[in-house]
Design an enzyme around this catalytic site. Sequence first.
Site, PDB file in Angstrom:
ATOM      1  N   LEU A  26       0.867  -1.185   0.000  1.00 11.23           N
ATOM      2  CA  LEU A  26       0.000   0.000   0.000  1.00 11.23           C
ATOM      3  C   LEU A  26       0.901   1.233   0.000  1.00 11.23           C
ATOM      4  O   LEU A  26       1.636   1.448   0.955  1.00 11.23           O
ATOM      5  CB  LEU A  26      -0.851  -0.017   1.277  1.00 11.23           C
ATOM      6  CG  LEU A  26      -2.098   0.857   1.314  1.00 11.23           C
ATOM      7  CD1 LEU A  26      -3.168   0.304   0.387  1.00 11.23           C
ATOM      8  CD2 LEU A  26      -2.650   0.929   2.742  1.00 11.23           C
ATOM      9  N   HIS A  27       0.896   1.995  -1.075  1.00 12.89           N
ATOM     10  CA  HIS A  27       1.739   3.196  -1.083  1.00 12.89           C
ATOM     11  C   HIS A  27       1.173   4.335  -1.909  1.00 12.89           C
ATOM     12  O   HIS A  27       1.716   5.427  -1.911  1.00 12.89           O
ATOM     13  CB  HIS A  27       3.139   2.864  -1.610  1.00 12.89           C
ATOM     14  CG  HIS A  27       3.181   2.685  -3.111  1.00 12.89           C
ATOM     15  ND1 HIS A  27       2.745   1.547  -3.723  1.00 12.89           N
ATOM     16  CD2 HIS A  27       3.578   3.510  -4.107  1.00 12.89           C
ATOM     17  CE1 HIS A  27       2.887   1.677  -5.034  1.00 12.89           C
ATOM     18  NE2 HIS A  27       3.383   2.858  -5.299  1.00 12.89           N
ATOM     19  N   ARG A  28       0.074   4.086  -2.638  1.00 13.83           N
ATOM     20  CA  ARG A  28      -0.415   5.105  -3.557  1.00 13.83           C
ATOM     21  C   ARG A  28      -0.913   6.332  -2.786  1.00 13.83           C
ATOM     22  O   ARG A  28      -1.589   6.187  -1.768  1.00 13.83           O
ATOM     23  CB  ARG A  28      -1.552   4.505  -4.379  1.00 13.83           C
ATOM     24  CG  ARG A  28      -1.663   5.052  -5.755  1.00 13.83           C
ATOM     25  CD  ARG A  28      -2.233   4.063  -6.729  1.00 13.83           C
ATOM     26  NE  ARG A  28      -1.218   3.140  -7.205  1.00 13.83           N
ATOM     27  CZ  ARG A  28      -0.157   3.484  -7.935  1.00 13.83           C
ATOM     28  NH1 ARG A  28       0.030   4.739  -8.286  1.00 13.83           N
ATOM     29  NH2 ARG A  28       0.707   2.592  -8.312  1.00 13.83           N
ATOM     30  N   ARG A  51       6.911   5.765   1.473  1.00  8.24           N
ATOM     31  CA  ARG A  51       5.739   6.649   1.511  1.00  8.24           C
ATOM     32  C   ARG A  51       4.675   6.012   2.398  1.00  8.24           C
ATOM     33  O   ARG A  51       4.246   4.899   2.154  1.00  8.24           O
ATOM     34  CB  ARG A  51       5.174   6.855   0.108  1.00  8.24           C
ATOM     35  CG  ARG A  51       3.842   7.576   0.112  1.00  8.24           C
ATOM     36  CD  ARG A  51       3.171   7.485  -1.213  1.00  8.24           C
ATOM     37  NE  ARG A  51       3.687   8.470  -2.150  1.00  8.24           N
ATOM     38  CZ  ARG A  51       3.418   9.778  -2.067  1.00  8.24           C
ATOM     39  NH1 ARG A  51       2.634  10.230  -1.140  1.00  8.24           N
ATOM     40  NH2 ARG A  51       3.929  10.606  -2.928  1.00  8.24           N
TER      41      ARG A  51
END
Length: 358
Positions: free
Chosen positions: A202-204, A237
């Site tokens: 999960l990084h968006r 991120r």
Amino acid sequence: ALVLHVTGARPNFPKAAPVIAALERRGVRQLLVHTGQHYDRNMSEVFFQELGLPEPDLNLGIGSGSHAAQTAAMMTALETVFLEERPDLVVVYGDVNSTLAAALVASKLGIRVAHVEAGLRSFDWTMPEEVNRVVTDRLSDVLLVTSADALVHLAREGVDPDRLHFVGNPMIDTLLRLRDRFDGSRVVAELSLPTTYAVATLHRPGNVDDPTTLARMVTALREVGDRIDVVLPVHPRGRQQLAASGLFDHPRVHATDPLGYLEFLGLVEGSTLVVTDSGGIQEETTVLGVPCLTLRPNTERPVTITHGTNRLVTTEDLTQHVDAVLAGGGPAHGLVPPLWDGAAGERIADIVVAGLPG
Ligand code: UD1
């Protein structure tokens, strides 16, 4: 003749490796420039080693920043390089800020641009990657396409058909070449994972930057953890926000640092299902036949749904999809998309060589 490749962020590296190797085999003079967009060892250097990429001839060391600051710094540095080296062709990869920066600078200097992975469209303009894709394609002279839907998009946008080349997926060249070296065993042992486990990433920005959305993601992932052990290699991120969210306090959610290519794909290959918001992982799971649940409202890679193992899911219906997979009713291993056959790099190299000055 000189071909100059610009890479910078993790997803570029498995795409560039087969193209550079195939051009090397044809004796083409090449330079590899790394913008430095990704600079942590486990976001960059590990990939160069594992993928057998040559050391970059130049690392611009740009690093992180706002989109404008990062892209502008890359452009300024790349302009100097392009003016000095005067390449006949600049090759750019995917949809990251390094891709856009290089395409803009080259096109304004009158240098031809080849875009690997052209024509993908999510039609979601809130994604920085969509802006990068559309603008890069508009500036490119050679558009190298991984899937048939991309050809349709580019034709509709009025791109001259002579510029379009359906070459297949070079990232899958890398996957097929290295598949027998995939190895998730260190991570499995270190986290004492059972034989049945899920991998999540999960990084968006759309998922991790907004606290309300992030909280929904965290709740949904904890619910997945109630059903199956989850390994979560954490992208820089969102690392702090995820840690602060309490997600990692769940006894069956196991956070790790970002993993190298061989370990990550080893884990994925051995997993029961993947939950992700990444682009590339949708494609890799399709080829590996691992069910992929994509936590996004859209995908620029629909072939992974029509041919592959991918499903778009929401935080509301994620656990239903997980239950379906665990009950044996998940997205089946369908067809591998056309030309995802390990030879995309060779096709790209042939097209590049044909376009170089004698
Ligand atoms: C970029 C790409 C995204 C891709 C992702 C894969 C753009 C617009 N986005 O997003 O499409 O899916 O790479 O990883 O180019 N950071 C580090 N170390 C690093 C790199 C980044 O700590 O080596 C941290 C920094 O806090 C940085 C943040 O991650 O500000 C974001 O990095 P950035 O390169 O701007 O974008 P990504 O989110 O990695």
